[in-house]
Design an enzyme around this catalytic site. Structure first.
Site, mmCIF file in Angstrom:
data_model
loop_
_atom_site.group_PDB
_atom_site.id
_atom_site.type_symbol
_atom_site.label_atom_id
_atom_site.label_comp_id
_atom_site.label_asym_id
_atom_site.label_seq_id
_atom_site.Cartn_x
_atom_site.Cartn_y
_atom_site.Cartn_z
ATOM 1 N N ASN A 97 0.849 -1.197 0.000
ATOM 2 C CA ASN A 97 0.000 0.000 0.000
ATOM 3 C C ASN A 97 0.885 1.249 0.000
ATOM 4 O OD1 ASN A 97 -1.823 2.055 0.557
ATOM 5 N ND2 ASN A 97 -3.023 0.783 1.959
ATOM 6 N N ASP A 119 -6.478 7.239 -8.475
ATOM 7 C CA ASP A 119 -7.923 7.220 -8.240
ATOM 8 C C ASP A 119 -8.368 8.598 -7.747
ATOM 9 O OD1 ASP A 119 -8.003 4.535 -8.934
ATOM 10 O OD2 ASP A 119 -7.538 3.882 -6.896
ATOM 11 N N ASP A 155 -6.267 12.478 -16.189
ATOM 12 C CA ASP A 155 -7.300 12.980 -17.097
ATOM 13 C C ASP A 155 -8.368 13.712 -16.295
ATOM 14 O OD1 ASP A 155 -8.040 10.423 -15.851
ATOM 15 O OD2 ASP A 155 -9.962 10.829 -16.827
HETATM 16 C C1 LIG Z 1 -6.742 4.359 -12.053
HETATM 17 S S1 LIG Z 1 -5.481 3.192 -11.919
HETATM 18 C C2 LIG Z 1 -4.145 3.865 -12.890
HETATM 19 C C3 LIG Z 1 -3.125 2.839 -13.243
HETATM 20 C C4 LIG Z 1 -1.878 3.345 -14.008
HETATM 21 N N1 LIG Z 1 -1.098 4.248 -13.204
HETATM 22 C C5 LIG Z 1 -2.255 3.994 -15.300
HETATM 23 O O1 LIG Z 1 -2.113 5.223 -15.412
HETATM 24 O O2 LIG Z 1 -2.667 3.286 -16.235
HETATM 25 C C6 LIG Z 1 -4.901 3.466 -10.251
HETATM 26 C C7 LIG Z 1 -4.088 2.297 -9.703
HETATM 27 O O3 LIG Z 1 -3.559 2.672 -8.437
HETATM 28 C C8 LIG Z 1 -3.672 1.572 -7.546
HETATM 29 N N2 LIG Z 1 -3.687 2.146 -6.192
HETATM 30 C C9 LIG Z 1 -4.634 2.957 -5.668
HETATM 31 N N3 LIG Z 1 -4.330 3.296 -4.408
HETATM 32 C C10 LIG Z 1 -3.146 2.695 -4.129
HETATM 33 C C11 LIG Z 1 -2.317 2.658 -2.988
HETATM 34 N N4 LIG Z 1 -2.652 3.312 -1.861
HETATM 35 N N5 LIG Z 1 -1.165 1.948 -3.043
HETATM 36 C C12 LIG Z 1 -0.826 1.268 -4.172
HETATM 37 N N6 LIG Z 1 -1.586 1.262 -5.286
HETATM 38 C C13 LIG Z 1 -2.723 1.958 -5.275
HETATM 39 C C14 LIG Z 1 -4.977 0.914 -7.944
HETATM 40 O O4 LIG Z 1 -5.055 -0.427 -7.504
HETATM 41 C C15 LIG Z 1 -4.911 1.043 -9.462
HETATM 42 O O5 LIG Z 1 -4.249 -0.066 -10.050
#
Ligand SMILES: C[S@@+](CC[C@H](N)C(=O)[O-])C[C@H]1O[C@@H](n2cnc3c(N)ncnc32)[C@H](O)[C@@H]1O
Length: 216
Positions: A97, A119, A155
Site C-alpha cells: 500500500n 484514483d 485525465d
Molecule cells: C486508475 S489506476 C491507474 C493505473 C496506471 N497508473 C495507469 O495510469 O494506467 C490506479 C491504480 O492505483 C492503484 N492504487 C490505488 N491506491 C493505491 C495505494 N494506496 N497503493 C498502491 N496502489 C494503489 C490501484 O489499484 C490502481 O491499479
C-alpha cells in the site's frame, strides 16, 4: 481499475521474487543491494498494469524504477509486462500500500515519485485518500532526497485542481504545468494504460512536475 478475481495470481507473484520483491521492508535504507548499484530510484505509486514503469525502465537504464501496486489481480498484469520486457535489471515491483511507503523507504532512498491517473476519490469526505493530499505529500517528503520531485499525470480535472492547491499549500515549487500534454507531446513521454485510453477518447491529459523545497 476493474478487478477480476485471479486465483492463480498469488502463486505467480511468489514465483517471481526477482521482479516482485517479497520482503521489501528488509531493504529499507539499502535498496542498492537489490539493484547492485547506487543509481537514483524513481517510484510509481499505483502502477496498475505496469506499462509506464516498464517503458521508463527500458528508456532510462541509469535510473532504478520501483512500481508499487496494491492488488494481486492488477500487479500480475504488471509482472507479465515486466517478464515480456525480459525483466530489466533496473526495475522491480512491490505489492504494498502506498500509504505505507515509510515502512519500505528511509529519507533519501527515493529521488522522484510518479503518480499516474491516481484514483480521483471525488467525494469530499474521501479527500484524504487522494494520493496528492497533504498527508501523502508529507509521506513522500519523508522518503525523498532533498529537493525531490513529484510528477503527476491525470485525465481528471477535479483531481488536478485539487492537486495544484494541495501542492501549493504544502509550499512546494511547481516546475511545470500542462493542461493538454498531448497537444505538445514531449518526445520522451511514456504513456500509461489509462493515458492511452483517455487520450484515444479525445480527453486532455493534465500534467505537473513539483519539487520539495528544503526548509532551512
Ligand atoms: C486508475 S489506476 C491507474 C493505473 C496506471 N497508473 C495507469 O495510469 O494506467 C490506479 C491504480 O492505483 C492503484 N492504487 C490505488 N491506491 C493505491 C495505494 N494506496 N497503493 C498502491 N496502489 C494503489 C490501484 O489499484 C490502481 O491499479
Amino acid at each position: 481499475m476493474r478487478l477480476r478475481n485471479k486465483p492463480w495470481a498469488e502463486e505467480m507473484i511468489t514465483n517471481h521474487p526477482e521482479v516482485i520483491v517479497p520482503n521489501p521492508e528488509d531493504f529499507k535504507g539499502n535498496w542498492q543491494v537489490v539493484f547492485g548499484n547506487n543509481n537514483p530510484i524513481h517510484i510509481e505509486v499505483g502502477t496498475g498494469k505496469g506499462q509506464f514503469v516498464t517503458g521508463m525502465a527500458l528508456q532510462n537504464p541509469d535510473i532504478n524504477y520501483i512500481g508499487i501496486e496494491l492488488y494481486d489481480s492488477v500487479i500480475v498484469c504488471a509482472l507479465e509486462k515486466v517478464l515480456e520486457a525480459k525483466s530489466p535489471a533496473n526495475l522491480r515491483l512491490l505489492k504494498v500500500n502506498g500509504a505505507d511507503l515509510n515502512k519500505f523507504f528511509n529519507k533519501n532512498d527515493v529521488a522522484r515519485v510518479y503518480l499516474n491517473f491516481s484514483d480521483p476519490w471525488p467525494k469530499t469526505r474521501h479527500a484524504k485518500r487522494r494520493l496528492t493530499h497533504g498527508d501523502f505529500l508529507k509521506l513522500y517528503e519523508s522518503i525523498l532526497v532533498d529537493n525531490g520531485e513529484i510528477h503527476f499525470k491525470t485525465d481528471n480535472r477535479g483531481l488536478f485542481e485539487f492537486s495544484l492547491i494541495s501542492i501549493s499549500e504544502y509550499g512546494m515549487l511547481l516546475k511545470y504545468v500542462s493542461l493538454d500534454l498531448h497537444a505538445n507531446m514531449p518526445e520522451d513521454n511514456v504513456m500509461t494504460e489509462y493515458e492511452q485510453k483517455f487520450s484515444a477518447k479525445g480527453q486532455p491529459i493534465y500534467r505537473l512536475e513539483s519539487q520539495f523545497i528544503t526548509k532551512l
